[in-house]
Design a protein around this motif. Structure first.
Motif, PDB file in Angstrom:
ATOM      1  N   SER A  40      -3.709 -14.994 -33.760  1.00 12.47           N
ATOM      2  CA  SER A  40      -4.597 -15.327 -34.885  1.00 12.47           C
ATOM      3  C   SER A  40      -4.503 -14.314 -36.022  1.00 12.47           C
ATOM      4  CB  SER A  40      -6.049 -15.402 -34.394  1.00 12.47           C
ATOM      5  OG  SER A  40      -6.511 -14.124 -33.971  1.00 12.47           O
TER       6      SER A  40
ATOM      7  N   ASP B  98      -4.243 -15.335 -27.743  1.00 10.13           N
ATOM      8  CA  ASP B  98      -4.831 -16.074 -28.873  1.00 10.13           C
ATOM      9  C   ASP B  98      -5.277 -15.127 -29.980  1.00 10.13           C
ATOM     10  OD1 ASP B  98      -4.403 -18.466 -27.581  1.00 10.13           O
ATOM     11  OD2 ASP B  98      -6.418 -18.564 -26.728  1.00 10.13           O
ATOM     12  N   LEU B  99      -5.864 -13.993 -29.576  1.00 12.13           N
ATOM     13  CA  LEU B  99      -6.302 -13.007 -30.571  1.00 12.13           C
ATOM     14  C   LEU B  99      -5.108 -12.458 -31.331  1.00 12.13           C
ATOM     15  CD1 LEU B  99      -8.467 -11.202 -31.850  1.00 12.13           C
ATOM     16  CD2 LEU B  99      -8.140  -9.614 -29.941  1.00 12.13           C
TER      17      LEU B  99
ATOM     18  N   ARG C  88       2.984 -17.008 -24.641  1.00 19.06           N
ATOM     19  CA  ARG C  88       2.478 -18.379 -24.753  1.00 19.06           C
ATOM     20  C   ARG C  88       3.531 -19.388 -24.311  1.00 19.06           C
ATOM     21  NH1 ARG C  88      -2.149 -20.635 -24.652  1.00 19.06           N
ATOM     22  NH2 ARG C  88      -3.016 -19.324 -26.306  1.00 19.06           N
TER      23      ARG C  88
ATOM     24  N   ALA D 169      -7.231 -16.866 -18.026  1.00 19.09           N
ATOM     25  CA  ALA D 169      -8.153 -16.959 -19.163  1.00 19.09           C
ATOM     26  C   ALA D 169      -8.167 -15.669 -19.972  1.00 19.09           C
ATOM     27  CB  ALA D 169      -9.554 -17.292 -18.667  1.00 19.09           C
ATOM     28  N   LEU D 170      -8.209 -14.516 -19.287  1.00 16.27           N
ATOM     29  CA  LEU D 170      -8.250 -13.232 -19.986  1.00 16.27           C
ATOM     30  C   LEU D 170      -6.963 -12.979 -20.767  1.00 16.27           C
ATOM     31  CD1 LEU D 170      -9.529 -10.482 -20.582  1.00 16.27           C
ATOM     32  CD2 LEU D 170      -8.555  -9.652 -18.425  1.00 16.27           C
TER      33      LEU D 170
ATOM     34  N   ARG E 203      -6.642 -15.286 -23.787  1.00 16.79           N
ATOM     35  CA  ARG E 203      -7.532 -14.953 -24.910  1.00 16.79           C
ATOM     36  C   ARG E 203      -6.959 -13.780 -25.699  1.00 16.79           C
ATOM     37  NH1 ARG E 203      -8.764 -18.716 -22.651  1.00 16.79           N
ATOM     38  NH2 ARG E 203      -7.162 -19.367 -24.128  1.00 16.79           N
TER      39      ARG E 203
END
Length: 291
Positions: free
Chosen positions: A133, A129-130, A168, A122-123, A126
């Motif tokens: 983005s 994802d950051l 990813r 999860a960490l 994220r």
């Protein structure tokens, strides 16, 4: 992959004419870039060999010292053919180096996230994802404004904006492989986690990684040219293809379009050939996309 399988994959790869042509073009450009110190009439990075008196000479013109300029010279008196050959070296070096480093970092992050799961997954995701983005060009521009010009800095900036794509991709493939029976069998044999990761899961991720690496290499070359065109890439004493395009931009309306267009054509051919190779590689390695 066994030898017969590798041979069959190569046959499928070159079966499409566009892929075969792209492979030949890319190989020729790599060979020309590697042989630049021996085939280039001039070293454009050596200021002692560049004379401002020879600036803006048309193609086929002869310099004061008798040196022929096949493609003419730019505004600084650099031989265009030599400058493009050396600029091609930089584009390939930046694309390959940043791609390899980003591949290593992203692969490690993706494997750890998929294998450990839980809060670690999860960490890390994220953070990925950051990173994904944020606009790629904006992040690269900020880093180069802070770090300054230089080939090491631009490679670092490209690694920062690329590693998340590999992470990813590897994480998605590794999650599938992590649930297979051979991984359960390896855990049942109490094999070390690192051995399971790098000897069992990673080899099955390589085909997808190879495709992503090819596509990311083309994007890295394009981004480096963009940054150099904006004046934040390499210094003027080491012109890349993007900087050569920028140097000739002011001459587009004066009839000397070749100063900007010729390196632009070389850059376009390089990026298109790499993209075609990547697309064909994806079709070859993915059985669902084989025609």
């Amino acid at each position: 992959m066994t030898a017969p399988t590798l041979g069959a994959a190569l046959c499928r790869f070159v079966a499409v004419p566009s892929a075969a042509i792209a492979a030949l073009v890319f190989a020729a450009m790599v060979a020309a870039a590697l042989a630049a110190p021996w085939i280039a009439p001039q070293d454009p990075y050596d200021l002692r060999s560049v004379s401002i008196l020879d600036n803006l000479l048309p193609p086929g013109e002869v310099a004061f010292d008798g040196t022929p300029y096949i493609l003419g010279t730019d505004g600084q008196g650099r031989d265009m053919l030599s400058a493009m050959l050396y600029g091609l070296r930089i584009s390939l070096l930046v694309g390959l180096a940043s791609g390899v480093i980003a591949l290593a970092v992203g692969t490690l992050v993706g494997l750890v996230a998929a294998f450990r799961g839980g809060w670690v997954d999860a960490l890390l995701m994220r953070i990925v994802d950051l990173q994904l983005s944020l606009p790629t060009i904006l992040v690269a521009l900020i880093l180069l404004v802070i770090l300054g010009r230089g080939i090491e800095n631009i490679i670092f900036a490209l690694v920062v904006v690329q590693w998340a794509w590999f992470a990813r991709t590897v994480r998605g493939v590794a999650l599938v492989e992590n649930a297979r029976d051979y991984v359960d069998a390896a855990r049942g044999l109490r094999l070390p986690p690192l051995r399971i990761l790098f000897r069992h899961i990673l080899p099955n991720c390589l085909p997808v990684l190879l495709v992503v690496a090819t596509i990311q290499m083309a994007q890295a070359i394009s981004l480096e040219a963009t940054l150099s065109f904006l004046g934040l890439g390499l210094p003027p004493t080491r012109p890349s293809l993007g900087l050569l395009i920028a140097n000739g931009f002011d001459y587009l309306q004066s009839g000397r379009w070749r100063i900007s267009v010729l390196p632009g054509v070389v850059l376009l051919v390089l990026i298109v050939s790499v993209n075609v190779l990547g697309d064909r590689l994806r079709e070859t390695l993915n059985p669902h996309l084989r025609g």
